[in-house]
Design an enzyme around this catalytic site. Structure first.
Site, PDB file in Angstrom:
ATOM      1  N   LYS A 545       0.629  -0.920   0.135  1.00 13.63           N
ATOM      2  CA  LYS A 545       0.252  -0.071  -0.030  1.00 13.63           C
ATOM      3  C   LYS A 545       0.543   1.115   0.218  1.00 13.63           C
ATOM      4  CE  LYS A 545      -2.010  -1.707   4.069  1.00 13.63           C
ATOM      5  NZ  LYS A 545      -3.258  -1.597   3.252  1.00 13.63           N
ATOM      6  N   THR A 653      -9.308  -0.702   1.374  1.00 10.52           N
ATOM      7  CA  THR A 653      -9.961  -1.374  -0.083  1.00 10.52           C
ATOM      8  C   THR A 653      -8.851  -2.940  -0.610  1.00 10.52           C
ATOM      9  OG1 THR A 653      -8.930  -0.028  -1.495  1.00 10.52           O
ATOM     10  CG2 THR A 653     -10.950  -0.545  -0.889  1.00 10.52           C
TER      11      THR A 653
END
Ligand SMILES: *Cc1c(COP(=O)(O)O)cnc(C)c1O
Length: 804
Positions: A545, A653
């Site tokens: 991420k 997500t």
């Protein structure tokens, strides 16, 4: 449905007539382009059919405005959604090419930073799949998010040339240019009836050029479009400077205009405050509203009916100027009175908030705004004036409300608060996970919640199972289709039926072997990219991420250091071998995040080169994180790291993508982690750490900064940062050391012990493969409601007034 022969013939014809190439001379990239052009023709046939039936049905249209669309690659996704995957596969084979070789040629379209942009990409897939008449609107950046390489342990940024000028997926509409005024000043005047009629004078023009990218819903029935605008200079405007003989100035104006869509701002969760960025936001909004009004007035001449025909969703505050531009068009161009215009605007617009962190909340200095958008500034003043007058009238005993609600921040340099503008101008405001939506009401804008509680709602994020299961994990997809039938792809709740298979040891072994297969594939990729060999039987623990303090990659690497010290100093052996995977980009100006990348790489080098860790622990930083890389890492992961400080990650997500691919999560009570844990069962999720409320208390007392002194295990680990163990320069990681021990807003050390214990439990459980993979199966089984189809159905019914 076109067959193999038709695809082959069309591909050869595209090579010859669009690309001027012979099959025998074509490179893999040429074949990719020819195949993409072939597929685009099939999309276009459905696009025209879609347009026709949406018009007949008089469907309400949704416009999704976002500064970012993180699309990744499109070929495989389009083939799957059109049902052409097997035929295209065979066509390539018959022409003598390997399908994987060809699809690997496609550059990622990285027109986004991370979660927010990827959400927009999942949403347009779901809207088309649910047959909603919708379009995405964004900017066609010439350079997307930078390419990252690691040199001497440090992040180096390079421009991302994703071939924007000749992407086979985009169709340019040079005949539909849009003229966008910017700059200039206001002259106060009156119209013939004596009404106030300010004139926006001496603006210059930016030209918007639309480029359409086609979005095929699963099954191929609906093909919507994503419209991306690029900026160009206006010839007629230049002529007038040319005529004055100021050739160089004319050329530099032209360049300035073209620069507007040149580059995506790479700061995620941080506001940049740059003039060019504000110009980009206005440019997106102005182009989109011209499209909206054009399409609406083609169908109707009653402008007051606009909210019945159109819904606008604002993806964060970046496109919030849509509210102001809409008012300008209605009042200045359609000559509506203010109240009527305001009613239409509010009923049409809705706003999604994505952040709770103050450094990410958008504000713009009034002086900058006035220079670029003088008429819009006037309109914002008027909105604020009327809004505050209304509040003062309704709550005469609460005068303190006014300063906190105002669209203007008056302390220091006067600024416009974009979130306040977005809230006031919208009929609905949503957060992106249950916790986040609660914190918006309680902490972020409590006074807005007080005056208009009915506006606030939640739509928990989701991800599209077409890309994140069907495409990224073909073996799992085949398994699911065999167990559940093909319907799961558009009805992910069907995954629940897997629960009853959890005690079938054959099924659990199959889940295990799918995971092993994916891990072996990732090992090959790692070997070819970084030249490092890793053991596919080790536990793969991934944190991939954006690199940000709030996401706490630092907590993860501190724990790795702790394990390493245990091996080399205390002679411990890990119960199970582990591979720690990190991947992600830091904003180029974010010094602490870049230092964390360097730390991870230095720890990786030290750990991997130490013979004592052999067969136990390895650490990898995979360069250049992007959607296509995520598609390889996620299905190959055993343990998903979702370890943000509670109360900082709005939803997340990647947590969803991992869990639906059978990774177990180690995570905090943050964002959608909480809902994922509820869905998959607390016994199948490794929870640790302080809650958002506890974090607030610790921050208020400063107690989290004392932990270093009282906990010897933590002290040993943190001291290693400045011991010279990982870099000869002992001062290199001093800023991290100081942050952790003196003023750590993200409370790394507060959660360290709890994290360490949870990690220990993970490793113990991983040594019981049958139980582990049963938990993995139950994760998959519980994830049905995290399809973005569920999210979009929620937006459609609760916000847009669209039935699907
Ligand atoms: C899903 C995704 C993200 C978002 O990840 P989070 O862990 O939710 O921040 C970022 N980048 C890429 C490439 C993704 O696919």
């Amino acid at each position: 449905m076109p067959g193999v022969e038709e695809i082959k013939n069309n591909l050869i014809s595209k090579l010859r007539y669009s690309l001027c190439l012979d099959l025998k001379d074509a490179t893999h990239a040429d074949i990719f382009n020819a195949l993409a052009l072939t597929i685009r023709d099939f999309q276009l046939d459905s696009f025209f059919a879609t347009k026709h039936y949406q018009k007949e049905a008089k469907s309400k249209r949704l416009y999704y405005l976002s500064m970012e669309f993180l699309l990744g690659q499109s070929l495989r996704n389009n083939l799957m959604n059109l049902g052409l995957y097997p035929a295209a596969h065979q066509a390539l084979n018959e022409l003598g090419f390997d399908f994987e070789d060809i699809t690997a040629e496609e550059p990622d379209a990285a027109l986004g930073n991370g979660g927010l942009g990827r959400l927009a990409a999942c949403f347009i897939d779901s809207m088309a799949t649910l047959d909603i008449a919708a379009s995405g609107h964004g900017i066609k950046y010439e350079y997307g998010l930078f390419k990252q390489s690691i040199q001497h342990g440090r992040q180096v940024e390079q421009p991302d040339d994703w071939h924007s000028t000749h992407s086979p997926w985009l169709i340019d509409h040079h005949s539909q240019l849009m003229l966008i005024p910017i700059g200039g000043h206001i002259e106060e005047s009156e119209d013939i009836d004596g009404n106030y009629n300010p004139m926006w004078m001496d603006w210059r023009v930016i030209v918007g050029v639309p480029h359409d990218y086609f979005v095929t819903g699963y099954g191929g029935k609906t093909v919507n479009k994503l419209r991306l605008y690029s900026a160009a200079a206006s010839d007629s405007f230049d002529v007038h400077i040319f005529n004055r003989g100021d050739y160089l100035r004319a050329v530099s104006q032209k360049i300035a205009s073209e620069n507007i869509s040149k580059i995506l701002y790479p700061a995620d969760e941080i506001q940049s405050g740059k003039e060019l960025r504000l110009t980009q936001e206005y440019f997106l909004v102005a182009c989109t509203l011209r499209d909206i009004f054009q399409e609406f007035t083609d169908k109707s001449d009653d402008i007051t009916a606009l909210p019945d025909a159109v819904a606008i969703q604002l993806n964060d505050t970046h496109p919030a100027l849509a509210i102001v531009e809409m008012m300008r068009i209605l009042v200045d161009e359609h000559r509506l009175d203010w109240d009527a215009a305001w009613d239409i605007t509010q009923k049409t617009c809705a706003f999604t908030n994505h952040t709770l962190m103050p450094e990410a909340l958008e504000t713009w200095p009034v002086t900058l705004f006035e220079k670029l958008l003088p008429r819009h500034l006037q309109i914002i003043y008027e909105i604020n004036h009327r809004f505050l007058a209304d509040v003062a009238e309704k709550w005469p005993d609460r005068p303190e409300l006014l300063a906190s609600l105002s669209l203007f921040e008056e302390r220091g340099e006067k600024k416009i608060r974009m979130a306040h503008l977005a809230i006031v101008g919208s009929h609905k405001v949503n957060g992106v996970a249950k916790l986040h939506s609660e914190l918006i009401k309680q902490d972020l804008v409590p006074n807005f919640y007080f005056i208009s509680p009915e506006k606030f709602t939640n739509q928990t994020n989701g991800v599209t199972p077409r890309r994140w299961i069907q495409q990224a994990n073909t073996q799992l997809a085949t398994f699911l289709t065999r167990q559940l039938g093909a319907g799961w792809v558009t009805d992910l709740d069907k995954l629940q039926r897997l629960k009853k298979l959890a005690n079938d040891s054959g099924v659990v072994e199959e889940i295990q072997s799918i995971k092993l297969h994916n891990k072996q594939a990732l090992c090959r990729l790692i070997a070819s990219r970084q030249g490092i060999k890793v053991d596919p039987l080790a536990m793969f623990d991934s944190q991939v991420k954006r690199i940000h303090e709030y996401k706490r990659q630092l907590l993860n690497v501190l724990h790795v250091i702790h394990l390493y010290l245990g091996i080399v100093e205390s002679g411990n052996t890990l119960i199970q071998p582990k591979v720690h995977l990190f991947s992600g980009k830091a904003a180029p100006g974010y010094a602490m995040a870049k230092l964390i990348i360097q730390l991870i790489n230095e720890v990786a080098r030290t750990v991997n080169n130490d013979p004592r860790t052999k067969g136990q622990l390895s650490v990898l930083f995979l360069e250049d994180y992007k959607v296509s890389l995520a598609e390889h890492i996620i299905p190959a992961t055993d343990l998903s790291e979702q370890i943000s400080t509670a109360g900082t990650e709005a939803s997340g997500t990647s947590n969803m993508k991992f869990s639906m691919n059978g990774a177990l999560t180690i995570g905090t009570m943050d964002g959608a982690n909480i809902e994922i844990r509820d869905a998959v069962g607390a016994e199948n999720f490794y929870l640790f750490g302080a809650t958002a409320a506890e974090i607030n208390t610790h921050r208020a007392t400063g107690s989290h900064n004392q932990i270093y002194h009282s906990n010897p295990v933590i002290r040993e680990t943190v001291d290693a940062l400045v011991s010279g163990r990982f870099n000869l320069d002992k001062s290199l990681f001093q800023p991290i050391y100081r942050m952790l021990t003196e003023g750590d807003h993200y409370c790394h050390l507060l959660d360290f012990d709890s994290y360490r214990l949870a990690q220990h439990q993970v490793l113990t459980d991983f040594s019981q493969p049958q139980q582990w993979h049963q938990k993995a199966l139950l994760n998959i089984a519980g994830m049905g409601s995290f399809s973005s189809d569920r999210t979009i159905k929620g937006y459609a019914s609760e916000i847009w007034g669209i039935t699907c």
